[in-house]
Design a protein around this motif. Structure first.
Motif, PDB file in Angstrom:
ATOM      1  N   PHE A   8       0.625  -1.058   0.461  1.00 26.58           N
ATOM      2  CA  PHE A   8      -0.187  -0.068   0.125  1.00 26.58           C
ATOM      3  C   PHE A   8       0.756   1.227  -0.160  1.00 26.58           C
ATOM      4  CE2 PHE A   8      -1.735  -3.377   2.836  1.00 26.58           C
ATOM      5  CZ  PHE A   8      -3.441  -3.755   1.490  1.00 26.58           C
ATOM      6  N   THR A   9       0.192   1.959  -0.760  1.00 31.47           N
ATOM      7  CA  THR A   9       1.111   3.542  -0.685  1.00 31.47           C
ATOM      8  C   THR A   9       0.964   4.522   0.725  1.00 31.47           C
ATOM      9  OG1 THR A   9      -0.679   4.156  -1.874  1.00 31.47           O
ATOM     10  CG2 THR A   9       1.309   3.687  -3.018  1.00 31.47           C
ATOM     11  N   ASP A  10      -0.813   4.359   1.609  1.00 26.32           N
ATOM     12  CA  ASP A  10      -0.633   5.429   2.325  1.00 26.32           C
ATOM     13  C   ASP A  10      -0.875   4.419   3.281  1.00 26.32           C
ATOM     14  OD1 ASP A  10      -1.545   7.614   3.671  1.00 26.32           O
ATOM     15  OD2 ASP A  10      -3.216   8.014   2.855  1.00 26.32           O
ATOM     16  N   VAL A  11       0.131   4.134   4.018  1.00 32.05           N
ATOM     17  CA  VAL A  11       0.425   3.371   5.886  1.00 32.05           C
ATOM     18  C   VAL A  11      -0.199   4.135   6.547  1.00 32.05           C
ATOM     19  CG1 VAL A  11       1.020   1.581   6.996  1.00 32.05           C
ATOM     20  CG2 VAL A  11       1.000   1.743   4.130  1.00 32.05           C
ATOM     21  N   ARG A  12      -0.783   4.398   7.869  1.00 33.42           N
ATOM     22  CA  ARG A  12      -1.044   5.345   9.211  1.00 33.42           C
ATOM     23  C   ARG A  12      -1.187   5.092   9.712  1.00 33.42           C
ATOM     24  NH1 ARG A  12      -5.443   9.543   6.470  1.00 33.42           N
ATOM     25  NH2 ARG A  12      -6.421   7.821   5.129  1.00 33.42           N
ATOM     26  N   PRO A  13      -0.941   5.279  11.259  1.00 37.69           N
ATOM     27  CA  PRO A  13      -0.985   4.915  12.228  1.00 37.69           C
ATOM     28  C   PRO A  13      -3.080   5.174  12.040  1.00 37.69           C
ATOM     29  CG  PRO A  13       0.576   6.453  12.780  1.00 37.69           C
ATOM     30  CD  PRO A  13       0.164   6.505  11.635  1.00 37.69           C
ATOM     31  N   VAL A  25     -14.639  -0.293  16.819  1.00 32.10           N
ATOM     32  CA  VAL A  25     -12.943  -0.461  16.651  1.00 32.10           C
ATOM     33  C   VAL A  25     -12.256   0.774  17.258  1.00 32.10           C
ATOM     34  CG1 VAL A  25     -10.939  -0.215  14.394  1.00 32.10           C
ATOM     35  CG2 VAL A  25     -13.219  -1.539  14.725  1.00 32.10           C
ATOM     36  N   ALA A  26     -12.906   2.399  17.208  1.00 30.18           N
ATOM     37  CA  ALA A  26     -11.585   3.238  17.097  1.00 30.18           C
ATOM     38  C   ALA A  26     -11.969   3.544  18.510  1.00 30.18           C
ATOM     39  CB  ALA A  26     -13.126   4.276  16.131  1.00 30.18           C
ATOM     40  N   GLU A  27     -13.085   2.702  19.807  1.00 31.15           N
ATOM     41  CA  GLU A  27     -13.010   2.875  21.147  1.00 31.15           C
ATOM     42  C   GLU A  27     -11.828   2.251  21.516  1.00 31.15           C
ATOM     43  OE1 GLU A  27     -13.982   4.677  24.730  1.00 31.15           O
ATOM     44  OE2 GLU A  27     -14.586   5.139  22.297  1.00 31.15           O
ATOM     45  N   ALA A  28     -11.573   1.046  21.049  1.00 35.88           N
ATOM     46  CA  ALA A  28     -10.042   0.243  21.097  1.00 35.88           C
ATOM     47  C   ALA A  28      -8.889   0.385  21.627  1.00 35.88           C
ATOM     48  CB  ALA A  28     -10.888  -0.944  20.689  1.00 35.88           C
ATOM     49  N   LEU A  29      -8.980   1.101  20.346  1.00 36.91           N
ATOM     50  CA  LEU A  29      -7.894   2.124  19.889  1.00 36.91           C
ATOM     51  C   LEU A  29      -7.723   2.792  21.124  1.00 36.91           C
ATOM     52  CD1 LEU A  29      -7.333   1.860  15.722  1.00 36.91           C
ATOM     53  CD2 LEU A  29      -6.380   0.476  17.471  1.00 36.91           C
ATOM     54  N   VAL A  41       0.371  -0.219  14.821  1.00 41.29           N
ATOM     55  CA  VAL A  41      -1.391  -1.114  14.414  1.00 41.29           C
ATOM     56  C   VAL A  41      -1.841   0.142  13.630  1.00 41.29           C
ATOM     57  CG1 VAL A  41      -3.698  -1.067  14.854  1.00 41.29           C
ATOM     58  CG2 VAL A  41      -2.162  -1.890  16.985  1.00 41.29           C
ATOM     59  N   ARG A  42      -1.248  -0.257  12.252  1.00 37.39           N
ATOM     60  CA  ARG A  42      -1.360   0.795  11.159  1.00 37.39           C
ATOM     61  C   ARG A  42      -3.470   0.814  10.220  1.00 37.39           C
ATOM     62  NH1 ARG A  42       4.269   1.429  10.242  1.00 37.39           N
ATOM     63  NH2 ARG A  42       4.350   1.769  12.497  1.00 37.39           N
ATOM     64  N   TYR A  43      -2.966   1.300   9.934  1.00 37.64           N
ATOM     65  CA  TYR A  43      -4.790   1.653   8.872  1.00 37.64           C
ATOM     66  C   TYR A  43      -4.439   1.902   7.014  1.00 37.64           C
ATOM     67  CZ  TYR A  43      -9.492   2.933   6.424  1.00 37.64           C
ATOM     68  OH  TYR A  43     -10.538   3.197   6.271  1.00 37.64           O
ATOM     69  N   VAL A  44      -5.048   1.097   6.650  1.00 36.72           N
ATOM     70  CA  VAL A  44      -4.942   1.761   4.959  1.00 36.72           C
ATOM     71  C   VAL A  44      -5.760   1.912   4.808  1.00 36.72           C
ATOM     72  CG1 VAL A  44      -2.153   0.550   4.910  1.00 36.72           C
ATOM     73  CG2 VAL A  44      -4.719  -0.922   4.279  1.00 36.72           C
ATOM     74  N   ASP A  45      -5.998   2.347   3.835  1.00 40.42           N
ATOM     75  CA  ASP A  45      -7.458   2.753   2.929  1.00 40.42           C
ATOM     76  C   ASP A  45      -7.763   2.205   1.594  1.00 40.42           C
ATOM     77  OD1 ASP A  45     -10.076   4.230   2.803  1.00 40.42           O
ATOM     78  OD2 ASP A  45      -8.932   5.864   1.960  1.00 40.42           O
ATOM     79  N   THR A  46      -8.802   1.560   1.985  1.00 41.41           N
ATOM     80  CA  THR A  46      -8.622   0.739   0.465  1.00 41.41           C
ATOM     81  C   THR A  46     -10.173   0.287  -0.394  1.00 41.41           C
ATOM     82  OG1 THR A  46      -9.273  -1.340   2.242  1.00 41.41           O
ATOM     83  CG2 THR A  46      -7.230  -1.387   1.386  1.00 41.41           C
ATOM     84  N   ASP A  47     -10.387   0.470  -1.006  1.00 39.90           N
ATOM     85  CA  ASP A  47     -11.726   0.410  -2.067  1.00 39.90           C
ATOM     86  C   ASP A  47     -12.908  -0.590  -0.875  1.00 39.90           C
ATOM     87  OD1 ASP A  47     -13.751   0.018  -3.366  1.00 39.90           O
ATOM     88  OD2 ASP A  47     -12.627   0.431  -5.880  1.00 39.90           O
ATOM     89  N   LYS A 162      -8.541  -1.267   5.513  1.00 37.51           N
ATOM     90  CA  LYS A 162      -7.597  -2.090   6.256  1.00 37.51           C
ATOM     91  C   LYS A 162      -6.496  -2.078   7.269  1.00 37.51           C
ATOM     92  CE  LYS A 162      -9.575  -5.920   3.731  1.00 37.51           C
ATOM     93  NZ  LYS A 162     -10.185  -7.440   4.485  1.00 37.51           N
ATOM     94  N   ILE A 163      -6.620  -3.381   8.555  1.00 36.99           N
ATOM     95  CA  ILE A 163      -5.402  -2.264   9.336  1.00 36.99           C
ATOM     96  C   ILE A 163      -4.549  -3.583   9.586  1.00 36.99           C
ATOM     97  CG2 ILE A 163      -4.773  -3.047  12.248  1.00 36.99           C
ATOM     98  CD1 ILE A 163      -8.336  -1.616  12.204  1.00 36.99           C
ATOM     99  N   ILE A 164      -3.034  -3.117   9.566  1.00 35.05           N
ATOM    100  CA  ILE A 164      -2.049  -4.262   9.531  1.00 35.05           C
ATOM    101  C   ILE A 164      -1.484  -3.597  11.047  1.00 35.05           C
ATOM    102  CG2 ILE A 164       0.640  -4.604   8.983  1.00 35.05           C
ATOM    103  CD1 ILE A 164      -0.894  -3.472   5.942  1.00 35.05           C
ATOM    104  N   VAL A 165      -0.777  -4.721  11.366  1.00 38.10           N
ATOM    105  CA  VAL A 165      -0.830  -5.222  13.571  1.00 38.10           C
ATOM    106  C   VAL A 165       0.085  -6.242  13.245  1.00 38.10           C
ATOM    107  CG1 VAL A 165      -3.131  -6.815  13.177  1.00 38.10           C
ATOM    108  CG2 VAL A 165      -2.256  -5.485  15.408  1.00 38.10           C
ATOM    109  N   PRO A 166       0.836  -5.985  13.851  1.00 33.82           N
ATOM    110  CA  PRO A 166       1.835  -7.599  14.783  1.00 33.82           C
ATOM    111  C   PRO A 166       0.776  -8.632  14.957  1.00 33.82           C
ATOM    112  CG  PRO A 166       2.527  -5.386  15.632  1.00 33.82           C
ATOM    113  CD  PRO A 166       1.329  -5.189  14.737  1.00 33.82           C
ATOM    114  N   GLY A 167       1.254 -10.341  14.997  1.00 28.59           N
ATOM    115  CA  GLY A 167       0.011 -11.032  15.350  1.00 28.59           C
ATOM    116  C   GLY A 167       0.372 -10.641  16.625  1.00 28.59           C
ATOM    117  N   LYS A 168       1.609 -10.866  17.466  1.00 27.67           N
ATOM    118  CA  LYS A 168       1.142 -10.602  18.720  1.00 27.67           C
ATOM    119  C   LYS A 168       0.686  -9.604  19.708  1.00 27.67           C
ATOM    120  CE  LYS A 168       5.502  -8.232  19.312  1.00 27.67           C
ATOM    121  NZ  LYS A 168       7.068  -7.395  19.402  1.00 27.67           N
ATOM    122  N   ALA A 169       0.207  -8.251  18.730  1.00 27.66           N
ATOM    123  CA  ALA A 169      -0.610  -7.565  19.389  1.00 27.66           C
ATOM    124  C   ALA A 169      -2.100  -8.438  19.199  1.00 27.66           C
ATOM    125  CB  ALA A 169      -0.847  -6.415  18.653  1.00 27.66           C
TER     126      ALA A 169
END
Length: 184
Positions: A8-13, A25-29, A41-47, A162-169
């Motif tokens: 992905f080109t735009d990966v943000r916290p 999800v927002a409340e959990a974060l 924990v990263r967010y990528v905007d997808t279609d 989508k969210i990208i997160v370390p498995g251990k988290a």
């Protein structure tokens, strides 16, 4: 080894993208705790039309299939009691609902929860259900392969993003139990 972030080109916290996430999800974060900082924990905007794993990996790269995980809601029945839970397995596998899940809960029967139940109880969209922000009293069964993965691509609570997160988290999420052989 490649990480999902490379697709992905735009990966943000994700904590900086709360307005793009469903309320649970927002409340959990916002209340994140554990050994992995929330900024990992990263967010990528997808279609939203590419939310389904097969479509997503066809568009962003087939190698993502090995690094994506699906979260499914199950209903385990024992006597007159129904336990709702979530299972998180790598996308190229399937949760062993009738075997491992049923035995884990000591249930007579276990099956995938109806879509209306899954979305109504989680406050998330079908095709985007994620283990982050599940109801507090729900068990979360995490396949050991997911917990061992450096990073995993998961749903964001909606079909968009989508969210990208370390498995251990994921293994540290509330109610989480890591199980060997959850995925078949």
């Amino acid at each position: 080894m490649r990480t999902p972030m490379e697709a992905f080109t735009d990966v943000r916290p994700a904590i900086d993208c709360l307005d793009l996430l469903t309320a649970p999800v927002a409340e959990a974060l916002r209340g994140w705790s554990g050994g992995v900082p929330v900024t990992e924990v990263r967010y990528v905007d997808t279609d939203p039309d590419k939310a389904d794993t097969a479509v997503l990996v066809a568009d962003y790269g087939s190698w993502l299939l090995e690094q994506s995980a699906n979260c499914v809601v199950v209903a385990a029945k024992r006597g007159g009691e129904v336990t709702l839970a979530a299972c998180l397995v790598l996308a190229h596998t399937r949760a062993d609902v009738n075997g491992v899940v049923r035995r884990h809960f000591g249930a007579r029967k276990a099956s995938f929860a109806p879509m209306e139940t899954a979305t109504g109880e989680t406050g998330m969209e079908f095709g985007g259900i994620t283990p982050i922000g599940l109801p507090a009293d729900w068990p979360l069964l995490v396949d050991a392969a997911v917990a061992d993965a450096p990073y995993v691509l998961i749903g964001s609570g909606s079909r968009r993003g989508k969210i990208i997160v370390p498995g251990k988290a994921l293994a540290e999420l509330p109610g989480a139990t890591v199980l060997e052989g959850l995925a078949a």
